[in-house]
Each structure stands twice: as structure tokens, then as C-alpha cells.
Design a protein around this motif. Structure first.
Motif, short mmCIF file in Angstrom:
data_model
loop_
_atom_site.label_atom_id
_atom_site.label_comp_id
_atom_site.label_asym_id
_atom_site.label_seq_id
_atom_site.Cartn_x
_atom_site.Cartn_y
_atom_site.Cartn_z
N ASP A 181 -12.63 13.98 2.30
CA ASP A 181 -11.96 12.71 2.05
C ASP A 181 -10.45 12.81 2.28
O ASP A 181 -9.70 11.88 1.98
N GLY A 182 -10.00 13.96 2.81
CA GLY A 182 -8.58 14.13 3.11
C GLY A 182 -7.74 14.56 1.94
O GLY A 182 -6.52 14.68 2.07
N SER A 183 -8.36 14.81 0.81
CA SER A 183 -7.62 15.29 -0.35
C SER A 183 -7.36 16.79 -0.18
O SER A 183 -7.93 17.45 0.69
N LYS A 184 -6.51 17.33 -1.05
CA LYS A 184 -6.23 18.76 -0.99
C LYS A 184 -7.48 19.58 -1.28
O LYS A 184 -7.69 20.64 -0.68
N ALA A 185 -8.34 19.06 -2.16
CA ALA A 185 -9.57 19.78 -2.51
C ALA A 185 -10.65 19.63 -1.45
O ALA A 185 -11.53 20.48 -1.33
N SER A 186 -10.58 18.54 -0.67
CA SER A 186 -11.61 18.27 0.34
C SER A 186 -10.95 17.79 1.63
O SER A 186 -11.00 16.62 1.98
N ALA A 234 0.84 -1.20 0.00
CA ALA A 234 0.00 0.00 0.00
C ALA A 234 0.87 1.25 0.00
O ALA A 234 1.84 1.34 0.76
N LEU A 235 0.56 2.19 -0.87
CA LEU A 235 1.36 3.40 -0.98
C LEU A 235 1.02 4.34 0.16
O LEU A 235 -0.12 4.44 0.60
N ALA A 236 2.08 5.05 0.63
CA ALA A 236 1.85 6.07 1.65
C ALA A 236 0.96 7.17 1.08
O ALA A 236 0.98 7.46 -0.12
N ARG A 237 0.20 7.80 1.93
CA ARG A 237 -0.81 8.76 1.50
C ARG A 237 -0.58 10.11 2.15
O ARG A 237 -0.14 10.19 3.30
N ASP A 238 -0.88 11.16 1.43
CA ASP A 238 -0.94 12.51 1.98
C ASP A 238 -2.36 12.78 2.47
O ASP A 238 -3.33 12.56 1.73
#
Length: 432
Positions: A42-47, A26-30
């Protein structure tokens, strides 16, 4: 089961193993966090997520992930029982200021926290002592580029304000901590490390009423720190750096602290000769214990105290190329380098005091070598202009080219090469 079946089964197992190896981990996530966020996240930069503490408590952040914080106020941060198998980080987005009331790390490992602002705003809660605390069940923690302060401005603080409001900067009991490039001001104690393998590098501690630095763990490094402006508001005898050992019974002075380096630090009693509540700061104070295999070199210490560098209970302690001066010409003082060797030690464990500048050099015990030291009273022969913070060596100083050769001494306090000229200059600074 037939031989043919066994062969097919074995072939399938080999195929399965190879296939599983081909599946990437599993890739590390920002994870992006913004306390002003609204709506579905959802923890994204946009949301972005709204709460850092919530995503930690709910195990959203996994080993190797990075959390990126937008500007804003985050309250109190607790990282508890987060033993990560890979380095996991919390950073502040470029150009933003993420403000916390305090940070506590307990039972956690492999965390890097970078760029946070931590302030109690003078609103000290009952029994609260620290802006940042790392407990002894934690390990491999890095705290870097923090801004830590009790309040922005202490110019009108009374002694009661200092005693009732000021919190400590960073307190760590953990092993393998790295405390680096933090700006800490207007606090009680600056940085205290109790664990082994601690690194305290490049920090600025300004305006404090306790000790600037404390180091009580073996195999530790204190390098390129600035400690300045001590305030005397209670009976505490403040030190720029202090250590003491404890034995199995917990009593001070009954143990041994090994392999600690203090290098290229500035300890300055005060910048303003009219500073309110100016204390009589002790420089480097090692008073209770046995200190074994320590290196104290290329430090500049300007204090109003006779304890410039004091090592009581030295075994193979190397004190080299330090500049230790009394900041004024009035008692207490003069600022001295004092070393007392451990009685009866093997000659191979002899300590060394070499190529230092001090108002006075005082040595007790047979197990200390000394050479190349110069005792000086005049600040003008040591600093270009201490009043203006210019700690370079002035022209025609009597310490130029007066040192005894030392092949291990390759740079000075400023990181400049040494020696320059015919011989090594005495003290922390090499004339360029």
C-alpha cells in the motif's frame, strides 16, 4: 422567486462557500518503494511498493508527494508528462543506495531527485549518450547529491573503451534546472545545460574525455564546481568549461549569451603527472559568439594549454581575481587570459580584466579596461603545493597586497573574507 427566497438562497451560498473553504486540501503523501518488497503493498513504510516506475505510470504519485527509495537496483527511470503543480520529490532513504541504469525526465515540471546512484556499468546501449537527461519541455527540475559513473574503475581502460563505453553525466535542455552537489566520474562530458536560468553548483567532475562543463543558456550560474583529470582519447578539444552562442539560423557564433556567472570553480588538467592519455585541457573557452554581461571571478585554473580563460566576442565581461597557470613548463602554453572585445561597442559596455594572475594577459580591442593583473611563470609563487592539491597562497608571494581595491570582491576561492592585510591580494586566493 420572492425577495425572501432570494435572501435565503444567498445566505445558503455564502454558508456553502465558507464550508468548502474550511475543508483542508488533500495532504501530500510519502510513498515508500523497495524493489525487494513481496506480497500486498500500500506504499507505507511497512508495506512498500515494489516498482517506482509502475507507481509513476499509474499516477499514484501526486503533486507535492515524496517517494522514499530503499536500497536496490531499479533499472531505467522515465518521468514523462508529469507537470506537477507543487514540488514532488524522489529521495533515497538514509544509509541506502538506490541504483539506476539511467534517468530521463521529459515534459515534466517541479521535480526534485536526490541521492540516486546512476551507472551504465559500461554496458552502453545503442545510441545511448547520457546517464541523466532532461528535455527542453521540462522545467523546474532539481538534481542533487547523485553519484554518477560509467564504471567504478577506468585505470585499465583503453582509448577504445573510453570512446565506446563512456556516457555523459547530466544533459539538460530545460529552463530553471538546479544541478547541485553531484559526484560525477569516469564519463565523456560532465554536465551540459542549454536552458536559461540554470544553476550548476558544488559538483565534482572527475575523469572525463569530453568537456567538464558546458553552459549555453542565459542567466545561469556555475559556482564551486571541481573539474579535474581530462583524458585525450579522440580529436575533441576538451574544455573545463565551454560555451558558444547560436542565432535564429542555428549556426554557432551568430547569437548572444547573456548574464552568466562562473565563480569559485577549480579546473585542473590532471592530478597525476603520469596519468595515461592526459589531455591538453583548455580552461574556460568562449570562442564562438557574443558573450554579454558575464562574470568570471575567483576561479583557479591549472591547465596544459594557452587557453586558460579565452573570451572571443566580449561585451561587458568582468574577469576578476582568477588564478590561471600552466600546470607544467612545456608546450602548449603558457596559460593565458585572452579577451577580444566586440568592435564598435558603446564605452559603457566595456569589459574588465582586473586583479588576475596568469602566465600571460592578452587583450584585443578598445573596449577592455585592465588593471592590477600580474603575469607569473612560477607555480611555487602561486600555490603552496599543487602536486599535493594545496591551492593556498604561499608565504611571501609577490601577489600579496598587490591588488587594486574592489568593494565588490568580499570573499576568495575558499570563501574566506577578503581583503586581509593592507590591500586585496591578486588572484583567486587571499592569504589569511
Amino acid at each position: 422567486m420572492t425577495a425572501h427566497t432570494l435572501k435565503l438562497t444567498s445566505s445558503f451560498l455564502v454558508f456553502l462557500a465558507v464550508a468548502l473553504m474550511a475543508i483542508p486540501p488533500a495532504l501530500a503523501r510519502d510513498h515508500f518503494v523497495d524493489p525487494a518488497s513481496v506480497g500486498t503493498a500500500d506504499g507505507s513504510k511497512a508495506s512498500p511498493w515494489r516498482s517506482l516506475q509502475d507507481i509513476l505510470n499509474e499516477h499514484v504519485v501526486l503533486a507535492g508527494d515524496r517517494v522514499v527509495l530503499a536500497g536496490g537496483s531499479y533499472g531505467r527511470l522515465v518521468i514523462q508528462d508529469k507537470m506537477m503543480s507543487d514540488v514532488t520529490s524522489v529521495v533515497v532513504a538514509d544509509g541506502q543506495q538506490a541504483i539506476f541504469e539511467n534517468v530521463e525526465i521529459m515534459g515534466s515540471a517541479n521535480w526534485v531527485l536526490s541521492g540516486l546512484t546512476v551507472t551504465s556499468a559500461g554496458l552502453r546501449k545503442l545510441e545511448e549518450k547520457y546517464h541523466v537527461r532532461i528535455d527542453k519541455k521540462s522545467r523546474n527540475i532539481k538534481i542533487e547529491e547523485f553519484t554518477i559513473y560509467t564504471v567504478e574503475d577506468i585505470s585499465d581502460w583503453s582509448a577504445d573503451d573510453w570512446n565506446e563505453k563512456a556516457l555523459d553525466g547530466i544533459f539538460s535542455e530545460a529552463d530553471y534546472t538546479d544541478i547541485r552537489n553531484n559526484n560525477i566520474r569516469n564519463v565523456n562530458f560532465g554536465i551540459s545545460t542549454l536552458g536559461v536560468h540554470s544553476s550548476v553548483v558544488g559538483n565534482n567532475i572527475e575523469n572525463f574525455s569530453g568537456d567538464g562543463l558546458r553552459g549555453l543558456g542565459d542567466h545561469s550560474l556555475f559556482e564551486e564546481n571541481v573539474v579535474k583529470n581530462c583524458y585525450q582519447v579522440n580529436p575533441n578539444h576538451s574544455d573545463g568549461f565551454q560555451s558558444w552562442s547560436t542565432g535564429a539560423d542555428g549556426r554557432p557564433g551568430t547569437g548572444v549569451i547573456k548574464d552568466v556567472t562562473l565563480r569559485r570553480n577549480l579546473i585542473l588538467n590532471y592530478e597525476d603527472f603520469n596519468q595515461r592519455y592526459a589531455c591538453k585541457l583548455e580552461g574556460i573557452g568562449l570562442f564562438d559568439g557574443v558573450y554579454e554581461d558575464w562574470t568570471i571571478e575567483n576561479n583557479i585554473i591549472a591547465v596544459d594549454n594557452w587557453h586558460g580563460i579565452s573570451v572571443f566576442g566580449a561585451r561587458n565581461v568582468r574577469i576578476k581575481n582568477n588564478t590561471v597557470m600552466d600546470i607544467d613548463y612545456f608546450p602548449p602554453g603558457p596559460a593565458a587570459i585572452t579577451i577580444i572585445s566586440v568592435a564598435g561597442d558603446d564605452p559603457r559596455e566595456a569589459s574588465l580584466v582586473a586583479n588576475n594572475i596568469a602566465n600571460e594577459i592578452k587583450i584585443e580591442g578598445d573596449g577592455v579596461e585592465r588593471f592590477g593583473n600580474i603575469e607569473i611563470d612560477d607555480l611555487d609563487d602561486v600555490f603552496v603545493d599543487i602536486d599535493d592539491g594545496d591551492f593556498r597562497l604561499p608565504e611571501n608571494s609577490e601577489v600579496i597586497d598587490r591588488g587594486v581595491p574592489d568593494p565588490d570582491m568580499k570573499i576568495d576561492y575558499f570563501g574566506n573574507p577578503r581583503p586581509v592585510g593592507k590591500r586585496l591580494d591578486v588572484g583567486a586566493v587571499e592569504k589569511q
